[in-house]
Scaffold this active site. Structure first.
Site, PDB file in Angstrom:
ATOM      1  CG  HIS A   1       2.469  -3.516  -3.588  1.00 50.03           C
ATOM      2  ND1 HIS A   1       2.300  -4.413  -2.552  1.00 50.03           N
ATOM      3  CD2 HIS A   1       2.322  -2.277  -3.024  1.00 50.03           C
ATOM      4  CE1 HIS A   1       2.074  -3.766  -1.437  1.00 50.03           C
ATOM      5  NE2 HIS A   1       2.074  -2.463  -1.694  1.00 50.03           N
TER       6      HIS A   1
ATOM      7  CG  ASP B   1       2.915  -7.445  -3.754  1.00 50.82           C
ATOM      8  OD1 ASP B   1       3.933  -6.745  -3.580  1.00 50.82           O
ATOM      9  OD2 ASP B   1       1.787  -7.090  -3.380  1.00 50.82           O
TER      10      ASP B   1
ATOM     11  CB  SER C   1       0.192  -1.226   0.554  1.00 45.58           C
ATOM     12  OG  SER C   1       1.568  -1.223   0.808  1.00 45.58           O
TER      13      SER C   1
END
Length: 521
Positions: free
Chosen positions: A388, A355, A185
């Site tokens: 995610h 995601d 991320s």
């Protein structure tokens, strides 16, 4: 413009007046229950012992704690771990960089045989875990106190330009070897911006980017979209909040406000932020609630919101013409050109179909930006059911993602073949697996060359000596006879000679219709 600002003012007033909440869930906890379980302003546990003592040594691994000082005075916590029976001087260093509102602990919350650092250590790597400024173990500064507002005057841009180089330089100095890098991320964004400016290349060997963030235009999380597009981030900053603590009362109230907005479903807050994660279990959730959700700065959230609103990755916009000119020499902040990432720098990207932050369309945009990357230097994996945080907390991540990362770092030329065979075995049909592993490497070219050599010998070499030569040059089985390039619109088969002469592998790029390069029999 006036309407927008009136709307923001209404949100600001609502934010300050929120007292009651509906029942919203975080991993099954309501917002009110979550507030009680977190005791709002206090951590649940004493973290003073550090990551090594709490998470690593207890499982039989050697671990050392280090502190690294950045050029702007922040003192960062860094851990080094290894398997006891492997001499550290023989090991390849790997740096793991966490994402937003977590710290290095986030990599270690699953069981030892399921978390990435220990899998890497078991595979013979020298594993380093970084913790960005502001997180629980990295709150020191040479002159500022964590309670000072100035301490929190930073965004991901400072994480990229100060924290990351300081940590990489330190590890390189300790090991004398170029590093492999793994980011999740926010940890992917900070690296890509540095690589785009041709920095750190003399100290980095390759990089793995999990849930890569380079665009947020198609982000599916209504919660974050609403906050960004109504400039709620700016309002929070204007209220004087330097630190944003997910366990603090202001964030607690802000979440309640956002969840009251039409069209925003906060029944499961983590899903509302990250997408529906497929593969978490209750014990991992307990660990997350106990050890994670770390502070960040309001400026950092503003900077992320600017990516959402502007559709590009740029330096921080001060929203003031004169200040931007003073800092950058131009009215608008410079945009990072990610196509400047060197084409020969080895990359492994893995992203998920569920995601909500690193959305599939945004990742495809990133892949198109990287379209000129050397085909043998980039590997792309798509896992349809992953959201995610499945990439760091998913129980299946070892088999789905981590084993492939180890293979990538070890430079296995069979990587593309193994992904294809796994895909075929899982579905029983070619190209029907939705977890498409799209691997850009030399394997397809190598197999094609073998078959081409075989065909040349069979065609042109005199029959008397041909059989002996064919045995020596028999391609490995099962052997592809064509390389086929498919899209939703067309399917074209190329004979091997054409594929070699035209270097058809280079044509494999993601587009709006998913393109799949596979080896046919």
């Amino acid at each position: 413009m006036v309407v927008n600002w009136l709307r923001r003012l209404a949100i600001l007033i609502s934010f300050s007046l929120v007292l009651d909440a509906k029942s919203y869930n975080v991993f099954g906890f309501s917002v009110n229950e979550l507030g009680q379980s977190l005791n709002i302003t206090q951590f649940l546990v004493d973290h003073s012992e550090g990551i090594c003592a709490t998470f690593i040594r207890v499982h039989g691994y050697q671990c050392g704690e280090f502190e690294v000082t950045t050029n702007d005075g922040y003192i960062l916590s860094l851990q080094r771990m290894k398997k006891e029976d492997i001499a550290i001087r023989q090991k390849q260093p790997i740096l793991l960089q966490h994402g937003l509102v977590v710290d290095g602990t986030s990599w270690l919350l699953n069981a030892p045989d399921e978390n990435l650092p220990m899998i890497l250590a078991d595979s013979g790597f020298d594993v380093w875990i970084s913790n960005t400024r502001g997180t629980q173990f990295s709150q020191k500064h040479v002159s500022l106190n964590v309670r000072d507002k100035e301490y929190w005057n930073w965004s991901w841009e400072e994480l990229a330009s100060y924290d990351l180089p300081a940590v990489v330089d330190f590890i390189f100095g300790q090991t004398g070897k170029k590093l492999n890098y793994i980011g999740h991320s926010q940890g992917t964004l900070t690296l890509m911006t540095q690589l785009s400016e041709r920095r750190l290349l003399d100290k980095l060997k390759s990089a793995v980017l999990l849930s890569p963030i380079a665009r947020l235009s198609y982000m599916k999380t209504a919660l974050v979209n609403f906050a960004a597009r109504t400039y709620l981030d700016e309002l929070v900053k204007q209220l004087g909040f330097g630190e944003i603590d997910p366990k603090g009362i202001p964030v607690y109230n802000m979440i309640k406000l956002l969840c009251d907005q039409p069209g925003i479903d906060c029944y499961d807050l983590v899903a509302a932020f990250t997408g529906k994660n497929c593969c978490l279990n209750s014990s991992t959730v307990d660990q997350v609630l106990k050890y994670e959700l770390q502070p960040t700065s309001s400026k950092n959230l503003v900077h992320f919101a600017q990516i959402v609103r502007d559709g590009v990755v740029a330096k921080y916009d001060y929203m003031n013409l004169l200040q931007n000119i003073a800092v950058y020499g131009q009215p608008k902040p410079p945009v990072y050109d990610l196509s400047n990432i060197p084409n020969d720098f080895p990359l492994f990207l893995s992203y998920g179909g569920e995601d909500a932050l690193s959305d599939v369309t945004d990742v495809k945009t990133l892949l198109s930006i990287l379209g000129s990357h050397d085909v043998d230097k980039i590997t792309v994996q798509f896992v349809e059911e992953y959201a995610h945080v499945d990439f760091i907390w998913g129980l299946s991540a070892k088999n789905v993602v981590y084993n492939k990362i180890v293979t990538f770092f070890k430079g296995d030329l069979e990587h593309n073949r193994s992904l294809y065979l796994e895909k075929k075995k899982a579905t029983g049909k070619k190209n029907k697996d939705k977890n498409i592993d799209i691997s850009y490497n030399v394997y397809g070219f190598t197999l094609a060359l073998q078959v081409w050599t075989y065909e040349v010998i069979k065609t042109f070499v005199p029959k008397l000596v041909r059989n002996t030569m064919l045995q020596a040059h028999e391609p490995v089985c099962p052997c592809p006879r064509i390389i086929q390039y498919k899209s939703n619109r067309k399917s074209t088969a190329f004979d091997l000679h054409t594929a070699l002469q035209g270097n058809i592998v280079k044509k494999m790029e993601l587009s709006e219709e998913e393109k799949i390069l596979y080896v046919g029999e």
